[in-house]
Scaffold this motif. Structure first.
Motif, mmCIF file in Angstrom:
data_model
loop_
_atom_site.group_PDB
_atom_site.id
_atom_site.type_symbol
_atom_site.label_atom_id
_atom_site.label_comp_id
_atom_site.label_asym_id
_atom_site.label_seq_id
_atom_site.Cartn_x
_atom_site.Cartn_y
_atom_site.Cartn_z
ATOM 1 N N ASP A 85 0.848 -1.186 0.000
ATOM 2 C CA ASP A 85 0.000 0.000 0.000
ATOM 3 C C ASP A 85 0.893 1.249 0.000
ATOM 4 N N PRO A 86 0.525 2.318 -0.705
ATOM 5 C CA PRO A 86 1.405 3.487 -0.801
ATOM 6 C C PRO A 86 1.501 4.323 0.471
ATOM 7 N N VAL A 87 0.562 4.162 1.411
ATOM 8 C CA VAL A 87 0.574 5.019 2.599
ATOM 9 C C VAL A 87 0.641 4.245 3.914
ATOM 10 N N ASN A 88 0.322 2.945 3.890
ATOM 11 C CA ASN A 88 0.305 2.136 5.106
ATOM 12 C C ASN A 88 1.353 1.038 4.979
ATOM 13 N N LYS A 89 2.420 1.125 5.762
ATOM 14 C CA LYS A 89 3.529 0.170 5.637
ATOM 15 C C LYS A 89 3.160 -1.235 6.086
ATOM 16 N N ASP A 90 2.074 -1.378 6.830
ATOM 17 C CA ASP A 90 1.635 -2.693 7.291
ATOM 18 C C ASP A 90 0.593 -3.331 6.368
ATOM 19 N N LYS A 91 0.206 -2.628 5.308
ATOM 20 C CA LYS A 91 -0.818 -3.160 4.398
ATOM 21 C C LYS A 91 -0.170 -3.632 3.103
ATOM 22 N N ILE A 92 -0.417 -4.901 2.764
ATOM 23 C CA ILE A 92 0.130 -5.480 1.549
ATOM 24 C C ILE A 92 -0.955 -6.278 0.823
ATOM 25 N N PHE A 93 -0.800 -6.382 -0.477
ATOM 26 C CA PHE A 93 -1.750 -7.102 -1.315
ATOM 27 C C PHE A 93 -1.068 -8.302 -1.947
ATOM 28 N N SER A 94 -1.772 -9.422 -1.988
ATOM 29 C CA SER A 94 -1.253 -10.654 -2.564
ATOM 30 C C SER A 94 -2.079 -11.039 -3.782
ATOM 31 N N MET A 95 -1.393 -11.186 -4.919
ATOM 32 C CA MET A 95 -2.066 -11.662 -6.119
ATOM 33 C C MET A 95 -2.354 -13.151 -5.947
#
Length: 225
Positions: A194-204
């Motif tokens: 995520d561009p603003v939250n370092k703890d948020k990630i997306f998995s394809m």
């Protein structure tokens, strides 16, 4: 299916020219240096069904007219991913993947699979090992947080129960396993921050998943975590 190298357009995509690396067959990433569009990095996966070909990291400083191989592991391992530090374009992280397809099976990993880092625009590379799986690894997907470039994530296939989601909070110097979450290395193993939250990630994945706690837990996107 496989391709025949890198193509370039200078007219917004109206026309294209092959710029080489024709024996790469598969390319995982192309990154343009934000400071100079003539400087481009190509992560070449290499042939799936055979050894050799164009493998590893290639760099051009003249817009693709010439290429220099700046990192190479072996004829059986290629570059499965490449990411650039958003705050310092000279810092690069690479995932090397040893793989081979045969008619009778698919070998999805090996001892040459590893994560590397360069801090000098690809002149030298250091293998990152502290806290990462030991032994054979498969496909590795990498991501660095635009919100905090100290945070680097890796989704890893590995033998035994070592596979999962790993995170570094010090630019790859040390890593910790956050969870056993991983996807199919033959199709996915791709993560984005995520561009603003370092703890948020997306998995394809077959269904897009995301984590809001730095990879400890994942939910299908659209659900509440």
């Amino acid at each position: 299916a496989y391709g025949d190298g890198v193509y370039k357009s200078v007219d917004g995509g109206a026309s294209w020219k092959n710029m080489g690396l024709k024996a790469s067959e598969h390319i995982s990433k192309i990154i343009v240096d934000p400071r100079n569009s003539d400087v481009v990095y190509v992560a070449a996966y290499g042939p799936l069904w055979s050894a050799g070909g164009d493998r590893g990291i290639y760099k051009t400083t003249d817009g693709g007219e010439t290429w220099e191989q700046i990192h190479f592991v072996s004829e059986n391992a290629g570059s499965g991913d490449l990411i650039m530090d958003p705050t310092n374009p000279d810092i690069l992280y690479e995932a090397v993947h040893q793989r081979r397809r045969h008619v009778f099976t698919y070998i999805g990993g090996g001892k040459e699979s590893a994560v590397y880092k360069s801090v000098d625009a690809g002149q030298t590379w250091t293998e990152l090992t502290s806290g990462l799986p030991v032994g054979k690894m498969g496909r590795v997907g990498l991501a660095v947080s635009p919100a905090d470039a100290n945070y680097v994530y890796a989704i890893i296939e590995a033998e035994g129960d070592q596979g999962g989601l790993y995170r570094s909070t010090n630019k790859g110097a040390t890593w910790s396993k956050r969870s056993g979450y991983k996807t199919s290395g033959n199709y996915y193993q791709e993560i984005y921050c995520d561009p603003v939250n370092k703890d948020k990630i997306f998995s394809m994945n077959t269904w897009l998943h995301h984590s809001t706690d730095g990879g400890k837990t994942f939910v299908a996107t659209g659900e509440t975590s």
